[in-house]
Motif scaffolding. Structure first.
Motif, short mmCIF file in Angstrom:
data_model
loop_
_atom_site.label_atom_id
_atom_site.label_comp_id
_atom_site.label_asym_id
_atom_site.label_seq_id
_atom_site.Cartn_x
_atom_site.Cartn_y
_atom_site.Cartn_z
N GLY A 1 0.82 -1.21 0.00
CA GLY A 1 0.00 0.00 0.00
C GLY A 1 0.85 1.26 0.00
O GLY A 1 2.03 1.22 0.33
N GLY B 1 8.71 -4.54 4.34
CA GLY B 1 7.81 -5.62 3.94
C GLY B 1 8.09 -6.06 2.53
O GLY B 1 8.82 -5.39 1.79
N GLY C 1 5.37 -7.46 0.56
CA GLY C 1 4.13 -7.48 -0.21
C GLY C 1 3.68 -8.91 -0.52
O GLY C 1 2.81 -9.12 -1.37
P1 ADP Z 1 3.83 -6.28 3.49
O1 ADP Z 1 3.28 -6.04 4.86
O2 ADP Z 1 5.08 -7.05 3.47
O3 ADP Z 1 3.91 -5.03 2.66
P2 ADP Z 1 1.40 -7.84 2.99
O4 ADP Z 1 1.07 -8.70 1.81
O5 ADP Z 1 1.36 -8.48 4.32
O6 ADP Z 1 2.82 -7.22 2.67
O7 ADP Z 1 0.41 -6.61 2.98
C1 ADP Z 1 0.18 -5.89 1.77
C2 ADP Z 1 -0.16 -4.45 2.07
O8 ADP Z 1 -1.42 -4.37 2.76
C3 ADP Z 1 0.82 -3.73 2.97
O9 ADP Z 1 1.91 -3.22 2.24
C4 ADP Z 1 -0.05 -2.63 3.58
O10 ADP Z 1 -0.15 -1.57 2.66
C5 ADP Z 1 -1.41 -3.27 3.66
N1 ADP Z 1 -1.73 -3.79 5.02
C6 ADP Z 1 -1.74 -5.09 5.42
N2 ADP Z 1 -2.16 -5.19 6.69
C7 ADP Z 1 -2.42 -3.95 7.11
C8 ADP Z 1 -2.90 -3.38 8.34
N3 ADP Z 1 -3.20 -4.14 9.41
N4 ADP Z 1 -3.07 -2.03 8.40
C9 ADP Z 1 -2.78 -1.25 7.34
N5 ADP Z 1 -2.33 -1.72 6.16
C10 ADP Z 1 -2.14 -3.04 6.05
#
Ligand code: ADP
Length: 256
Positions: A203, A213, A215
């Motif tokens: 995001g 992270g 993604g």
């Molecule tokens: P990462 O955390 O490694 O970027 P994820 O696949 O776990 O990858 O999550 C994808 C995206 O979703 C994140 O980059 C973030 O933008 C959003 N995201 C996930 N969980 C949350 C949360 N609890 N609060 C806010 N944004 C979140």
């Protein structure tokens, strides 16, 4: 003999041709998706490697005259190597998800949730509140279920302030247990919500705030959820933050 009968019957030949074309299309789609995945993964790995090589060159060229460049470059190399390591571990996890044969057994859901939350309390700074009591058992794969909860709680802590609370709640319906993981953090824009389960998608807030992270966490999680016939959705938490909802069937014949 039976093949001849099929070939003699125009209607069956027609149906078989349609079926065959459908399978061929599916196969083509899979090949296309795999190629895209390899290309995305290579791209993601290329960036940290370029950074590491650049800094090695910098040390080679300038360290003799300017030793002060060394600590900063080494720090950069360490950060980028950590990034690559996380990425490779996530890629391996993703490639394994579909390969393992899943064992389903009947387990008490409350015990699984409590055990996972206790484990996460040792790794997470925010307090984790558990709400709702379910006495039911579910037929599921424990490893997948725990992995899903771990990733969702880990994300909740990553994307919310240290002094906020993470809430894990369970609600029971006739055929399912609904587990929600809610945080009071950054939240997710509607635009990002549509993509967060895609591989490598991060995001805008996550990228802007420089929260580390790959993604891949939610891509792995949603795949694991599908394999245990669970449905994973994201909504806003009120008044602030994000809420993930895992709809877990009590029996594996209940698909959503
Ligand atoms: P990462 O955390 O490694 O970027 P994820 O696949 O776990 O990858 O999550 C994808 C995206 O979703 C994140 O980059 C973030 O933008 C959003 N995201 C996930 N969980 C949350 C949360 N609890 N609060 C806010 N944004 C979140």
């Amino acid at each position: 003999q039976s093949n001849l009968t099929v070939a003699d019957n125009p209607k069956e030949v027609h149906d078989l041709t349609i079926e065959f074309n459908k399978l061929l299309n599916e196969l083509n789609e899979n090949i296309k998706r795999d190629r895209q995945f390899i290309s995305d993964a290579s791209h993601e790995l290329r960036t940290p490697i370029a950074g590491i090589k650049g800094n090695v060159k910098l040390i080679q060229r300038r360290a003799a005259e300017h030793p002060e460049v060394i600590p900063e470059s080494l720090k950069y190399i360490e950060t980028e190597s950590d990034k690559m390591q996380r990425l490779i571990e996530s890629l391996l996890a993703l490639s394994k998800v579909d390969k393992v044969e899943l064992e389903f057994k009947e387990v008490p859901i409350l015990a699984i949730i409590n055990e996972t939350v206790d484990l996460m309390r040792q790794q997470v700074t925010q307090p984790i509140k558990v709400e709702g009591i379910t006495t039911s058992n579910v037929v599921t794969n424990v490893n997948n279920l725990q992995q899903i909860l771990v990733t969702l709680i880990d994300n909740a802590q990553k994307y919310s302030p240290k002094n906020s609370t993470i809430t894990v709640q369970q609600v029971e319906t006739a055929n399912a247990i609904i587990i929600t993981i809610a945080d009071q953090g950054l939240g997710i824009s509607d635009e990002d919500k549509a993509h967060i389960f895609d591989r490598f998608y991060r995001g805008k807030e996550a990228r802007d705030t420089k929260i580390e992270g790959t993604g891949l966490g939610l891509a792995i999680t949603s795949r694991m959820a599908k394999l245990i016939y669970a449905n994973l959705e994201v909504t806003d938490n009120t008044p602030q933050g994000t809420k993930f909802m895992l709809l877990l069937p009590k029996h594996i014949s209940e698909k959503f």
